[in-house]
Design an enzyme around this catalytic site. Structure first.
Site, PDB file in Angstrom:
ATOM      1  N   ASP A  20       2.779  -5.646   3.587  1.00  0.00           N
ATOM      2  CA  ASP A  20       3.509  -4.461   3.759  1.00  0.00           C
ATOM      3  C   ASP A  20       4.652  -4.253   2.549  1.00  0.00           C
ATOM      4  O   ASP A  20       5.248  -5.452   2.096  1.00  0.00           O
ATOM      5  CB  ASP A  20       3.864  -4.227   4.893  1.00  0.00           C
ATOM      6  CG  ASP A  20       4.279  -2.592   5.108  1.00  0.00           C
ATOM      7  OD1 ASP A  20       3.757  -1.709   4.558  1.00  0.00           O
ATOM      8  OD2 ASP A  20       5.138  -2.370   6.200  1.00  0.00           O
ATOM      9  N   GLY A  23       4.931   0.418  -1.248  1.00  0.00           N
ATOM     10  CA  GLY A  23       5.776   1.860  -1.531  1.00  0.00           C
ATOM     11  C   GLY A  23       6.997   1.931  -1.942  1.00  0.00           C
ATOM     12  O   GLY A  23       7.587   2.147  -2.979  1.00  0.00           O
ATOM     13  N   ASN A  68      -4.535   4.448   7.550  1.00  0.00           N
ATOM     14  CA  ASN A  68      -4.004   4.593   6.360  1.00  0.00           C
ATOM     15  C   ASN A  68      -4.837   5.698   5.612  1.00  0.00           C
ATOM     16  O   ASN A  68      -4.603   6.336   4.541  1.00  0.00           O
ATOM     17  CB  ASN A  68      -4.105   3.206   5.415  1.00  0.00           C
ATOM     18  CG  ASN A  68      -3.060   2.267   5.593  1.00  0.00           C
ATOM     19  OD1 ASN A  68      -3.167   1.088   5.349  1.00  0.00           O
ATOM     20  ND2 ASN A  68      -2.018   2.854   6.015  1.00  0.00           N
ATOM     21  N   SER A 196       0.944  -2.973  14.155  1.00  0.00           N
ATOM     22  CA  SER A 196       0.242  -1.915  13.369  1.00  0.00           C
ATOM     23  C   SER A 196      -1.260  -2.011  13.479  1.00  0.00           C
ATOM     24  O   SER A 196      -1.985  -1.804  12.541  1.00  0.00           O
ATOM     25  CB  SER A 196       0.737  -1.929  11.562  1.00  0.00           C
ATOM     26  OG  SER A 196       2.079  -1.423  11.642  1.00  0.00           O
TER      27      SER A 196
END
Ligand code: IPE
Ligand code: IPE
Ligand code: MG
Length: 256
Positions: A20, A23, A68, A196
């Site tokens: 993770d 981004g 996602n 998650s």
């Protein structure tokens, strides 16, 4: 600097990673999110190589979750392209190192070209025995459990399974990759402490390690940090410390 040593008698058999932070890594540099995903590919390469060198048996990488799919279309497409690219570029090295590729997830949702490439890699590497590399793609832990329950109910309906005899071992045999051992160590990068929807069934007794590093910054040394941390812990599985004895201290070590 003190040499850091991994105890060779307690290398985790199965390491799973929630990769993770791509981004945020990109955004912090004024780049597009997708550039973070491409940068993350370097970490995948480095970590696969390192896991093989360290002697990890199974490495599972969470590449794309069921959730996602709801990201912006351009990002989803790029992530699929990236998977495609990884297989294309790395399969030769994967084969040279005797690594077997497996997948975890609902592959029927991924684009046919990418799917074919992934399935070819799985088929080509099927006899490799050095390490197993599992890509969790289009994967959700709850979906996996529901899919298992569906197959199980069908078998019960067909009279192949007696509901009274259902136990954890029988249930686990209906999961996507029942032959894999449960993860010993789960690493999550990206400064978040949550699961998650990853491997919900399998992580019942997994040791969890989180780091504030974003995935594109993660390298072999960080994997070693996580393993050393893992090796300093006592896994009790619900027993008392006296019952399990101390697995710490002593043991053979190897320089890293
Ligand atoms: C992980 O990085 C890659 C995937 C989930 C596919 P993110 O894309 O989630 O990065 P952040 O969390 O937004 O920084
Ligand atoms: C988990 O990361 C999924 C993968 C790394 C593939 P996410 O970025 O999707 O998770 P959340 O949204 O922060 O929980
Ligand atoms: Mg994220």
């Amino acid at each position: 600097m003190q040499e850091r040593r991994i105890r060779t008698d307690r290398v985790p058999r199965h390491v799973a990673i929630i990769m993770d932070g791509n981004g945020r890594w990109a955004e912090a540099r004024g780049l597009e999110r997708n550039e973070g995903h491409w940068a993350g590919l370097e970490s995948v390469r480095a970590v696969v190589r390192a896991a093989h060198e360290i002697g990890i048996g199974v490495l599972t990488l969470f590449a794309f979750s069921s959730e996602n799919w709801s990201r912006p279309k351009g990002e989803v497409q790029e992530l699929m392209r990236l998977l495609d690219h990884y297989i294309e570029e790395e399969l030769d090295e994967v084969m040279r190192n005797g690594i077997r590729v497996l997948t975890l997830g609902r592959l029927d949702r991924i684009p046919p070209n990418t799917r074919k490439k992934v399935e070819d890699a799985v088929a080509r590497s099927a006899e490799n025995r050095e390490m197993i590399l599992v890509f969790a793609v289009s994967y959700g832990g709850r979906s996996e459990i529901v899919d298992a329950a569906r197959k199980l109910m069908r078998d019960a309906e067909a009279g192949k399974l007696d509901p009274e005899r259902l136990d954890e071992k029988t249930f686990a045999a209906y999961l996507y990759q029942p032959e894999l051992p449960d993860p010993d160590l789960l690493i999550r990068t990206g400064d978040e402490s949550r699961v998650s929807n990853f491997l919900l069934w399998q992580i019942a007794y997994t040791e969890i390690y989180t780091t504030d590093l974003m995935w594109p910054d993660f390298r072999k040394g960080h994997l070693v940090d996580a393993i050393l941390d893992y090796q300093s812990r006592e896994r009790r599985f619900g027993l008392t410390s006296a019952q399990v004895g101390s697995g710490r201290g002593g043991g053979r070590t190897e320089p890293v």
